[in-house]
Write an enzyme that holds these catalytic residues in place. Sequence first.
Site, mmCIF file in Angstrom:
data_model
loop_
_atom_site.group_PDB
_atom_site.id
_atom_site.type_symbol
_atom_site.label_atom_id
_atom_site.label_comp_id
_atom_site.label_asym_id
_atom_site.label_seq_id
_atom_site.Cartn_x
_atom_site.Cartn_y
_atom_site.Cartn_z
ATOM 1 N N ARG A 172 0.836 -1.196 0.000
ATOM 2 C CA ARG A 172 0.000 0.000 0.000
ATOM 3 C C ARG A 172 0.873 1.249 0.000
ATOM 4 N NH1 ARG A 172 -1.973 -3.600 3.928
ATOM 5 N NH2 ARG A 172 -4.094 -4.392 3.544
ATOM 6 N N LYS A 196 -1.380 -2.707 8.088
ATOM 7 C CA LYS A 196 -2.480 -2.246 8.930
ATOM 8 C C LYS A 196 -2.475 -2.986 10.257
ATOM 9 C CE LYS A 196 -5.696 -0.743 5.321
ATOM 10 N NZ LYS A 196 -7.048 -0.921 4.731
ATOM 11 N N HIS A 271 -2.629 2.208 -5.809
ATOM 12 C CA HIS A 271 -3.537 1.088 -5.602
ATOM 13 C C HIS A 271 -3.771 0.301 -6.891
ATOM 14 C CE1 HIS A 271 -5.291 -0.230 -1.886
ATOM 15 N NE2 HIS A 271 -6.378 -0.645 -2.502
ATOM 16 N N ARG A 274 -1.001 -2.061 -7.116
ATOM 17 C CA ARG A 274 -1.256 -3.169 -6.180
ATOM 18 C C ARG A 274 -2.219 -4.170 -6.806
ATOM 19 N NH1 ARG A 274 -1.498 -4.409 -0.570
ATOM 20 N NH2 ARG A 274 -3.554 -4.886 0.281
ATOM 21 N N HIS A 297 -3.734 -8.798 3.481
ATOM 22 C CA HIS A 297 -5.162 -8.760 3.780
ATOM 23 C C HIS A 297 -5.446 -9.498 5.080
ATOM 24 C CE1 HIS A 297 -6.413 -8.055 -0.687
ATOM 25 N NE2 HIS A 297 -6.251 -6.927 -0.035
ATOM 26 N N TYR A 306 -10.059 -10.502 -6.762
ATOM 27 C CA TYR A 306 -9.151 -10.616 -7.896
ATOM 28 C C TYR A 306 -9.461 -11.811 -8.792
ATOM 29 C CZ TYR A 306 -6.597 -7.098 -5.384
ATOM 30 O OH TYR A 306 -6.264 -5.944 -4.730
#
Length: 335
Positions: A172, A196, A271, A274, A297, A306
């Site tokens: 990210r 994250k 993004h 990504r 994730h 995806y």
Amino acid sequence: MMNPAEKYINYISAQKRYSARTKEIYSSVLERFYRFALDDAGIVLPDVGAEAVLEPLSPNPIRNYQVSLLEGGSSPRTVNLHLSVLSGYCRYLIRQGLLSTNPVALTSRPKQSRRLPSFFKAGAMEKYLNCDNALDRRDFELNLSTIEEKKNTYWLCLRRAVVCTLYSTGMRRAELIGLQRSDVDFSRAKIRVLGKGDKMREIPIVPMLVREISLYLQAVERLVCIDGSKVSGRLFVTWNGAPLYPVLVERAVKEELGPLGNDFAGKKSPHVLRHSLATGLLEEGADLNSIKEVLGHANLAATQIYTHSNIKALKTIYEKAHPRATEKDGKGNDR
């Protein structure tokens, strides 16, 4: 003394470790809700009294807020974001013993179409990576006599390194900005990424990226204007040696890919790079769990979007292999 709304924002920052950007979004949503519910366009969270904080948290005010957002032109996606923030806030208040039930759970959410991620085709990215006019950019023996020449040359080197890193690792934008030099392990060909929720993961780096980062670091050593101070410990830095910032990363991607024609038509952002890596990995046969680990994730559901990239390939295989895929006329000819 902080009211419950302020305590919640402090909680997601200090305890949940949400990013500064997420904290900003949550604060904005709560302020917008209270401005609507309390009919005060200028109110900010610290101004909301302890009793007024709880008063609007019932089904009708929340439904009315949802309607006002939709009537004001907000998309279903934005409305659902607001409802998700309010729902998390109410769950926090329940745990604090301030609410008995979650009123957002009684609110029907607007349906939103599932957005497929934009991505660049693998062939376009390979063409970009193989046609490396960036070597010319790094001809440090050139007579770069002025500060402006050095600054422009460094910018070309930086934006190339940023695009290569984003595409090769799928990280990210915020993760790229936070990279430290020490996060790159050249001997093991891995890079440590703080994602994250302060979750650390390691991503393999291909030889091309090892080379790109090495060449970029040469540019830092030879071209960056330090202004008498040490360069930041961050991997990617500005001309003045300071850490990158979000707008600069966006600009680097747009300026690097913008002149390359139709192969990179449409949105150009970190993004999209990504998404491009994830789509390419899936098309090459990588399993979803592996892609999930690379992207960082939290759950597989976020990675499953995806699978859209395999639909075209699946259709081709289906048409070739399925005995009834091609209809024939009465004479045995394909229609």
